[in-house]
Design a protein around this motif. Structure first.
Motif, PDB file in Angstrom:
ATOM      1  N   ARG A  15       0.838  -1.195   0.000  1.00 34.56           N
ATOM      2  CA  ARG A  15       0.000   0.000   0.000  1.00 34.56           C
ATOM      3  C   ARG A  15       0.873   1.246   0.000  1.00 34.56           C
ATOM      4  NH1 ARG A  15      -5.517  -1.011   1.793  1.00 34.56           N
ATOM      5  NH2 ARG A  15      -5.663  -2.881   3.082  1.00 34.56           N
ATOM      6  N   GLY A  16       0.298   2.318  -0.514  1.00 30.09           N
ATOM      7  CA  GLY A  16       0.934   3.623  -0.423  1.00 30.09           C
ATOM      8  C   GLY A  16       0.462   4.320   0.835  1.00 30.09           C
ATOM      9  N   PRO A  17       0.732   5.607   0.959  1.00 30.58           N
ATOM     10  CA  PRO A  17       0.318   6.355   2.145  1.00 30.58           C
ATOM     11  C   PRO A  17      -1.203   6.438   2.303  1.00 30.58           C
ATOM     12  CG  PRO A  17       1.815   7.660   0.775  1.00 30.58           C
ATOM     13  CD  PRO A  17       1.522   6.401   0.047  1.00 30.58           C
ATOM     14  N   ILE A  59       3.219   0.311   5.741  1.00 23.86           N
ATOM     15  CA  ILE A  59       2.548   1.437   5.100  1.00 23.86           C
ATOM     16  C   ILE A  59       3.291   2.714   5.464  1.00 23.86           C
ATOM     17  CG2 ILE A  59       0.407   2.768   4.950  1.00 23.86           C
ATOM     18  CD1 ILE A  59      -1.092   0.176   5.696  1.00 23.86           C
ATOM     19  N   PRO A  60       3.722   3.501   4.457  1.00 27.85           N
ATOM     20  CA  PRO A  60       4.429   4.745   4.775  1.00 27.85           C
ATOM     21  C   PRO A  60       3.483   5.791   5.367  1.00 27.85           C
ATOM     22  CG  PRO A  60       4.142   4.521   2.402  1.00 27.85           C
ATOM     23  CD  PRO A  60       3.627   3.262   3.024  1.00 27.85           C
ATOM     24  N   ALA A  73       3.718   6.146   9.922  1.00 26.55           N
ATOM     25  CA  ALA A  73       4.009   4.859   9.283  1.00 26.55           C
ATOM     26  C   ALA A  73       3.467   3.740  10.172  1.00 26.55           C
ATOM     27  CB  ALA A  73       5.510   4.702   9.081  1.00 26.55           C
ATOM     28  N   MET A  74       3.037   2.661   9.546  1.00 25.94           N
ATOM     29  CA  MET A  74       2.459   1.558  10.328  1.00 25.94           C
ATOM     30  C   MET A  74       2.750   0.224   9.673  1.00 25.94           C
ATOM     31  SD  MET A  74      -1.623   2.041   9.465  1.00 25.94           S
ATOM     32  CE  MET A  74      -1.634   3.758   9.915  1.00 25.94           C
ATOM     33  N   ALA A 103       0.916   1.064  14.948  1.00 25.10           N
ATOM     34  CA  ALA A 103       1.517   2.391  14.787  1.00 25.10           C
ATOM     35  C   ALA A 103       1.512   3.051  16.157  1.00 25.10           C
ATOM     36  CB  ALA A 103       0.729   3.206  13.765  1.00 25.10           C
ATOM     37  N   GLU A 104       1.458   4.403  16.191  1.00 24.71           N
ATOM     38  CA  GLU A 104       1.362   5.092  17.478  1.00 24.71           C
ATOM     39  C   GLU A 104       0.140   4.608  18.242  1.00 24.71           C
ATOM     40  OE1 GLU A 104       1.392   9.252  16.631  1.00 24.71           O
ATOM     41  OE2 GLU A 104       3.550   9.308  16.352  1.00 24.71           O
TER      42      GLU A 104
END
Length: 169
Positions: A15-17, A59-60, A73-74, A103-104
């Motif tokens: 995937r992209g962002p 994922i960026p 990012a995740m 992620a976070e």
């Protein structure tokens, strides 16, 4: 009958962002997505196939609000399980999947569907119910809501590789 084990190993752009558009020619980060799948056809039950898959990606981050939801990012892990049965014109399929984003803020979403159809020549009328439950904390899918859909449809197979469907949800 004979049992069979099928496997798939895929490596490609992840995937992209944002969820759309898909990455075709380039990858938005240096990591590649990995998909592993296994399926088993038990010889004792002709027409039955059971299996599962594991999809892993990085994922960026998206820091451009104009292109979609903002997020860090995740890591993404999608696991799935399925069962399919096709015999004497009957087709039944059920699938469950889980999407974990680390992620976070970690988020876990899931979904499933069940479809039943009866093949009559080149025509297959069917009914399907599907449900998606999206974690409200998921920063990759912040605008998606939980939903359940019931569909009635008919599929016409034009060839072994092309079909047309008419569906009412």
């Amino acid at each position: 009958g004979e049992s069979a084990l099928h496997y798939t190993i895929e490596v490609g752009n992840g995937r992209g962002p944002t969820a759309d558009p898909p990455q075709v020619a380039i990858d938005a980060n240096d990591s590649k997505a990995l998909n592993l799948a296994l399926a088993f056809d038990p010889g004792a039950l002709p027409g039955l196939r059971i299996g599962g898959n594991l999809y892993l990606d990085r994922i960026p981050a998206n820091d451009d609000a104009d292109s979609g939801p903002l997020h860090t990012a995740m890591d993404e892990a999608i696991t799935g399980l399925f069962v399919a049965y096709e015999r004497d014109g009957w087709r039944g399929t059920a699938e469950f999947f889980s999407i974990a984003h680390e992620a976070e803020v970690d988020a876990d979403s899931s979904g499933w569907y069940v479809e039943l159809g009866r093949r009559m020549g080149a025509w297959t009328p069917y009914v399907r119910i599907d449900t998606v439950e999206v974690d409200d904390a998921d920063t990759f899918f912040p605008t998606l809501d939980d939903q359940t859909t019931t569909a009635l449809g008919v599929r016409h197979d034009l060839t072994s590789w092309a079909a047309v469907k008419l569906q009412l949800e």
